[in-house]
Design a protein around this motif. Structure first.
Motif, short mmCIF file in Angstrom:
data_model
loop_
_atom_site.label_atom_id
_atom_site.label_comp_id
_atom_site.label_asym_id
_atom_site.label_seq_id
_atom_site.Cartn_x
_atom_site.Cartn_y
_atom_site.Cartn_z
N GLN A 41 0.84 -1.19 0.00
CA GLN A 41 0.00 0.00 0.00
C GLN A 41 0.88 1.24 0.00
O GLN A 41 2.05 1.19 0.38
CB GLN A 41 -0.94 0.01 1.21
CG GLN A 41 -0.23 -0.09 2.55
CD GLN A 41 -1.21 -0.17 3.70
OE1 GLN A 41 -2.27 0.45 3.70
NE2 GLN A 41 -0.85 -0.94 4.74
N LYS A 42 0.30 2.35 -0.43
CA LYS A 42 1.06 3.59 -0.45
C LYS A 42 0.13 4.78 -0.60
O LYS A 42 -1.01 4.65 -1.07
CB LYS A 42 2.06 3.58 -1.60
CG LYS A 42 1.43 3.52 -2.98
CD LYS A 42 2.53 3.53 -4.05
CE LYS A 42 1.97 3.38 -5.45
NZ LYS A 42 3.05 3.39 -6.47
N GLU A 43 0.62 5.92 -0.19
CA GLU A 43 -0.10 7.17 -0.42
C GLU A 43 0.18 7.64 -1.84
O GLU A 43 1.32 7.58 -2.30
CB GLU A 43 0.32 8.24 0.58
CG GLU A 43 -0.31 8.09 1.95
CD GLU A 43 -0.22 9.36 2.78
OE1 GLU A 43 0.48 10.30 2.35
OE2 GLU A 43 -0.86 9.42 3.84
N ASP A 58 -4.53 -6.33 -12.28
CA ASP A 58 -3.97 -5.56 -11.17
C ASP A 58 -4.56 -4.15 -11.14
O ASP A 58 -4.65 -3.48 -12.17
CB ASP A 58 -2.45 -5.46 -11.31
CG ASP A 58 -1.76 -6.74 -10.89
OD1 ASP A 58 -2.46 -7.72 -10.56
OD2 ASP A 58 -0.52 -6.77 -10.87
N TYR A 59 -4.90 -3.71 -9.92
CA TYR A 59 -5.43 -2.37 -9.72
C TYR A 59 -4.91 -1.84 -8.37
O TYR A 59 -4.28 -2.55 -7.59
CB TYR A 59 -6.96 -2.37 -9.65
CG TYR A 59 -7.67 -2.83 -10.89
CD1 TYR A 59 -7.88 -1.98 -11.97
CD2 TYR A 59 -8.18 -4.13 -10.99
CE1 TYR A 59 -8.55 -2.40 -13.11
CE2 TYR A 59 -8.85 -4.57 -12.12
CZ TYR A 59 -9.03 -3.68 -13.17
OH TYR A 59 -9.70 -4.11 -14.29
N TRP A 60 -5.27 -0.58 -8.13
CA TRP A 60 -5.11 0.03 -6.81
C TRP A 60 -6.49 0.50 -6.37
O TRP A 60 -7.28 0.96 -7.17
CB TRP A 60 -4.14 1.21 -6.85
CG TRP A 60 -2.73 0.81 -7.15
CD1 TRP A 60 -2.17 0.62 -8.38
CD2 TRP A 60 -1.70 0.54 -6.20
NE1 TRP A 60 -0.85 0.24 -8.27
CE2 TRP A 60 -0.54 0.19 -6.93
CE3 TRP A 60 -1.64 0.55 -4.81
CZ2 TRP A 60 0.66 -0.14 -6.31
CZ3 TRP A 60 -0.44 0.23 -4.19
CH2 TRP A 60 0.69 -0.11 -4.93
N VAL A 61 -6.77 0.35 -5.07
CA VAL A 61 -8.07 0.75 -4.53
C VAL A 61 -7.85 1.43 -3.18
O VAL A 61 -6.91 1.10 -2.45
CB VAL A 61 -9.00 -0.48 -4.39
CG1 VAL A 61 -8.45 -1.48 -3.39
CG2 VAL A 61 -10.41 -0.06 -4.00
N ARG A 62 -8.71 2.39 -2.87
CA ARG A 62 -8.60 3.06 -1.57
C ARG A 62 -8.91 2.08 -0.45
O ARG A 62 -9.78 1.21 -0.57
CB ARG A 62 -9.54 4.25 -1.51
CG ARG A 62 -9.07 5.43 -2.37
CD ARG A 62 -10.02 6.61 -2.21
NE ARG A 62 -10.08 7.06 -0.84
CZ ARG A 62 -11.01 7.91 -0.36
NH1 ARG A 62 -11.93 8.39 -1.18
NH2 ARG A 62 -11.00 8.28 0.90
N VAL A 89 -4.27 0.58 -1.88
CA VAL A 89 -3.81 -0.79 -1.68
C VAL A 89 -3.74 -1.47 -3.04
O VAL A 89 -4.62 -1.31 -3.89
CB VAL A 89 -4.76 -1.56 -0.75
CG1 VAL A 89 -4.28 -3.00 -0.54
CG2 VAL A 89 -4.89 -0.85 0.60
N HIS A 90 -2.67 -2.26 -3.25
CA HIS A 90 -2.48 -2.98 -4.51
C HIS A 90 -3.30 -4.27 -4.47
O HIS A 90 -3.14 -5.10 -3.57
CB HIS A 90 -1.00 -3.30 -4.69
CG HIS A 90 -0.65 -3.80 -6.05
ND1 HIS A 90 0.53 -4.45 -6.34
CD2 HIS A 90 -1.34 -3.76 -7.23
CE1 HIS A 90 0.56 -4.77 -7.61
NE2 HIS A 90 -0.56 -4.36 -8.17
N VAL A 91 -4.21 -4.44 -5.44
CA VAL A 91 -5.12 -5.59 -5.43
C VAL A 91 -5.18 -6.25 -6.80
O VAL A 91 -4.74 -5.68 -7.81
CB VAL A 91 -6.55 -5.15 -5.01
CG1 VAL A 91 -6.54 -4.54 -3.62
CG2 VAL A 91 -7.17 -4.19 -6.03
N ILE A 92 -5.75 -7.45 -6.81
CA ILE A 92 -6.04 -8.15 -8.06
C ILE A 92 -7.52 -8.47 -8.07
O ILE A 92 -8.08 -8.96 -7.09
CB ILE A 92 -5.17 -9.43 -8.21
CG1 ILE A 92 -5.44 -10.10 -9.55
CG2 ILE A 92 -5.35 -10.38 -7.03
CD1 ILE A 92 -4.45 -11.19 -9.90
N TYR A 93 -8.16 -8.17 -9.21
CA TYR A 93 -9.61 -8.34 -9.34
C TYR A 93 -9.89 -8.87 -10.74
O TYR A 93 -9.52 -8.23 -11.73
CB TYR A 93 -10.29 -6.98 -9.12
CG TYR A 93 -11.80 -6.96 -9.28
CD1 TYR A 93 -12.63 -7.58 -8.34
CD2 TYR A 93 -12.40 -6.29 -10.34
CE1 TYR A 93 -14.00 -7.54 -8.47
CE2 TYR A 93 -13.77 -6.23 -10.47
CZ TYR A 93 -14.57 -6.86 -9.54
OH TYR A 93 -15.94 -6.82 -9.67
#
Length: 252
Positions: A83-85, A109-113, A101-105
């Motif tokens: 995760q990162k700002e 790959d994506y980033w989500v709050r 936060v780095h996620v997989i959906y």
């Protein structure tokens, strides 16, 4: 004498040649240890939770969204959540900084709050089947003034079921969206909850049907036909029937 000079010259050339081919000993470059990457299960706590991709400037740009109750995966690197700002870039040009936060959906790959997802690998999606009081602990005397409404999608800790033996009440720990990182965790009575996966899918489907008033009747009927063979609970069957009645009314 000439022969001696030739020998000396040959030795000098040999020394020069061997000197030029000598290589200095150097220590091998340090090899960085391979990072351990794992993925833990997570649940979407928000309907239409935005998914972002990172542009070349390191800013987060909207790309897709998740349904409430959907499963996704969170990347962990060396047992630490990735995760990162970062700055969220809106189409209007407005920029805001949030924690992502780095996620997989669905294998992308994506980033989500962090406010839109859970961080407990034991969670599965569930649905509140009746208005129910919120408890601060698995104890019948810990009731608060807050309620979770019927139809609320929550994340359920499948290993948290506990019994208040004095009052003979089963409790379960659930987490719901509260605009705080990884949701708010509370206890509710276990009999006020369905964790049927079929119920979650059915609820997502009828929510989309009711929200989209521009759907053609044949598409609506097709979606309701898709729900018929699903093994939902009696609670969700009632919701499906009510939704279909509402659709029929708005056609007239």
């Amino acid at each position: 004498m000439k022969k001696l000079n030739v020998v000396i010259m040959a030795l000098c050339l040999l020394a020069a040649f061997t000197g030029c081919n000598k290589t200095e000993k150097t220590d091998p470059a340090p090899v960085e240890p391979e990072k351990k990457i794992t993925i833990i299960n997570s649940i979407s706590l928000y309907d239409g939770a935005p998914l972002y991709i990172e542009n070349e400037d390191g800013k987060m740009v909207y790309n897709d969204e998740m349904l409430l109750g959907d499963s996704l995966g969170i990347y962990f690197v060396d047992n630490q959540m990735e995760q990162k700002e970062a700055i969220r870039l809106l189409s209007s040009g407005k920029e805001e900084t949030f924690n992502f936060v780095h996620v997989i959906y669905y294998e992308k790959d994506y980033w989500v709050r962090d406010i839109f997802i859970t961080d407990n690998t034991n969670f599965k999606a569930g649905i509140i089947t009746q208005d129910t009081l919120v408890y601060s602990a698995a104890d019948g005397t810990s009731a608060t003034s807050q309620k979770l409404k019927e139809g609320t999608i929550v994340a359920v800790d499948m290993e948290s079921k506990q019994k208040d033996t004095d009052l003979n009440i089963d409790f379960v720990n659930v987490t719901y969206y509260s605009a705080t990182p990884f949701g708010k965790s509370v206890f509710i009575k276990a009999d006020a909850l369905s964790n049927s996966q079929a119920d979650i899918i059915a609820n997502q489907t009828i929510t989309r049907i009711l929200a989209n008033k521009s759907l053609k009747p044949e598409i609506e009927d097709l979606l309701f036909d898709y729900l018929k063979p699903m093994k939902v609970t009696s609670y969700m069957q009632g919701k499906i029937e009510s939704a279909y009645e509402e659709v029929l009314k708005r056609r007239n």
